[in-house]
Design a protein around this motif. Structure first.
Motif, PDB file in Angstrom:
ATOM      1  N   ASN A 142       0.806  -1.217   0.000  1.00 33.20           N
ATOM      2  CA  ASN A 142       0.000   0.000   0.000  1.00 33.20           C
ATOM      3  C   ASN A 142       0.842   1.271   0.000  1.00 33.20           C
ATOM      4  OD1 ASN A 142      -2.674  -1.180   0.102  1.00 33.20           O
ATOM      5  ND2 ASN A 142      -2.230  -1.780   2.190  1.00 33.20           N
ATOM      6  N   SER A 175      -7.784   5.389   2.502  1.00 29.95           N
ATOM      7  CA  SER A 175      -9.011   4.705   2.927  1.00 29.95           C
ATOM      8  C   SER A 175      -9.472   5.298   4.235  1.00 29.95           C
ATOM      9  CB  SER A 175      -8.749   3.209   3.105  1.00 29.95           C
ATOM     10  OG  SER A 175      -9.848   2.572   3.743  1.00 29.95           O
ATOM     11  N   LYS A 208      -2.431   2.867   5.423  1.00 30.12           N
ATOM     12  CA  LYS A 208      -3.232   3.904   4.782  1.00 30.12           C
ATOM     13  C   LYS A 208      -3.004   5.277   5.420  1.00 30.12           C
ATOM     14  CE  LYS A 208      -5.029   1.629   1.437  1.00 30.12           C
ATOM     15  NZ  LYS A 208      -4.686   2.002   0.044  1.00 30.12           N
ATOM     16  N   HIS A 231     -10.010   8.667  -0.231  1.00 30.07           N
ATOM     17  CA  HIS A 231     -10.784   7.484   0.167  1.00 30.07           C
ATOM     18  C   HIS A 231     -11.920   7.326  -0.840  1.00 30.07           C
ATOM     19  CE1 HIS A 231     -13.559   4.863   2.179  1.00 30.07           C
ATOM     20  NE2 HIS A 231     -14.417   5.837   2.418  1.00 30.07           N
ATOM     21  N   SER A 296     -12.752  12.344  -0.004  1.00 31.45           N
ATOM     22  CA  SER A 296     -13.562  11.144   0.218  1.00 31.45           C
ATOM     23  C   SER A 296     -14.458  10.862  -0.978  1.00 31.45           C
ATOM     24  CB  SER A 296     -14.413  11.311   1.485  1.00 31.45           C
ATOM     25  OG  SER A 296     -13.613  11.156   2.636  1.00 31.45           O
TER      26      SER A 296
END
Length: 334
Positions: A142, A175, A208, A231, A296
């Motif tokens: 990630n 995320s 994340k 996210h 987001s």
């Protein structure tokens, strides 16, 4: 597309023969990456899809081209007149840092400029494991591999800055799960604790959180390059959950709860892609106004956790990982 989501059809369209806009994206043979690539292709972008399994990416390329043809035909004469982009495969294995380095070299041999880098691929909720590079597996896939990739592609991003026509962009997938990192963990902490069913999510949150810290720190160091984290939404129709769905007993519970979440707060893969697409394509998002921000679902500006947005923690994460990668021989300035 729901009206509270960014509409990618509102973005500018380009002709790759006269205005070549190049994108490098990790992942993309499924999930939100697939739809991100679809819309970039429809808008005339030249997209390099970096993945581990060539056959899967090539299949995805064929499917994306077929879907693009359906959509342009359905949209009528105006859409049919728009030039489509280009799609190409590059090998990358985020579990192997030498592969990441090689992917950057391969890209540099093909393109002098990079307009958009999308750090899209990810891994979620898997058991504790160290990679061959001695990182916890979720942290490497990630975060670390994308950190390395972004710095290795800096010359191509900087070439766009030097040209002076547009601002290059780095979009990093984060995320809401970054909140699972309930305190600041040192970057060296692999969080190898039991029970795994709990701490796998803490490790995911750590990775994340690092993605969000990377985007903000990159923005400070390279203010002429737009760097943001995003996210995409609660997306249950993704391969990220495959490990949990296959477990005995827990798998059935997970599938049941996933169905409920999907119906109540979940978004589709295409809806999830709209956030990445806004940050990759929308001219109104600029480095001057938006650098380092966290977004987001649908491309709405949001606020990350206190830990993720702490500038001292972000600098510590950057500096430690830069040092570690240089010790492994990757010769980064950063």
């Amino acid at each position: 597309m729901a009206k509270n989501f960014y509409n990618p059809n509102s973005a500018p369209y380009y002709d790759p023969k006269t205005d070549r806009r190049v994108v490098f994206i990790t992942g993309g043979n499924s999930g939100i990456g697939w739809f991100t690539i679809l819309h970039l292709y429809l808008h005339g972008y030249v997209v390099y899809i970096a993945g581990r399994t060539e056959s899967k990416v090539l299949t995805a390329i064929d499917e994306i081209k077929q879907e693009a043809e359906k959509r342009t035909t359905a949209a009528g004469d105006e859409a049919l007149k728009r030039p489509l982009g280009e799609l190409s495969y590059l090998h990358i294995d985020l579990l192997d840092l030498s592969s990441v380095d090689e992917a950057a070299k391969q890209f540099a041999s093909k393109e002098k400029k990079l307009h958009v880098l999308i750090n899209n691929a990810g891994l979620m909720g898997v058991p504790y494991e160290l990679t061959k590079d001695k990182y916890e597996v979720q942290y490497q896939v990630n975060y670390v591999s994308h950190f390395l990739l972004s710095l290795k592609l800096l010359p191509q991003l900087q070439a766009v800055v030097d040209e002076g026509k547009v601002q290059p962009r780095v979009v990093t997938l984060a995320s809401v799960g970054h909140n699972f990192a309930f305190k600041h963990f040192a970057p060296s902490d692999t969080i190898n604790k039991n029970p795994n069913v709990i701490y796998t999510w803490v490790r995911y949150g750590q990775a994340k959180t690092a993605n969000i810290q990377f985007a903000s720190e990159f923005a400070k160091k390279y203010p002429d390059i737009l760097s943001v984290s995003v996210h995409p939404g609660i997306i249950l129709g993704t391969e990220l959950y495959n490990y949990w769905k296959k477990l005995p007993v827990i798998g059935w519970i997970f599938k049941g709860s996933s169905w409920f979440l999907d119906k109540s707060i979940g978004v589709s893969n295409e809806e999830g892609a709209t956030a990445s697409l806004k940050l990759a394509m929308d001219p109104s998002v600029t480095a001057a106004e938006d650098n380092g921000k966290y977004y987001s679902t649908g491309g709405v500006e949001d606020t990350a956790s206190k830990i993720a947005r702490d500038p001292e923690f972000a600098k510590l994460t950057w500096d430690w990982n830069l040092e570690q990668l240089n010790e492994r021989g990757f010769h980064l300035k950063g």
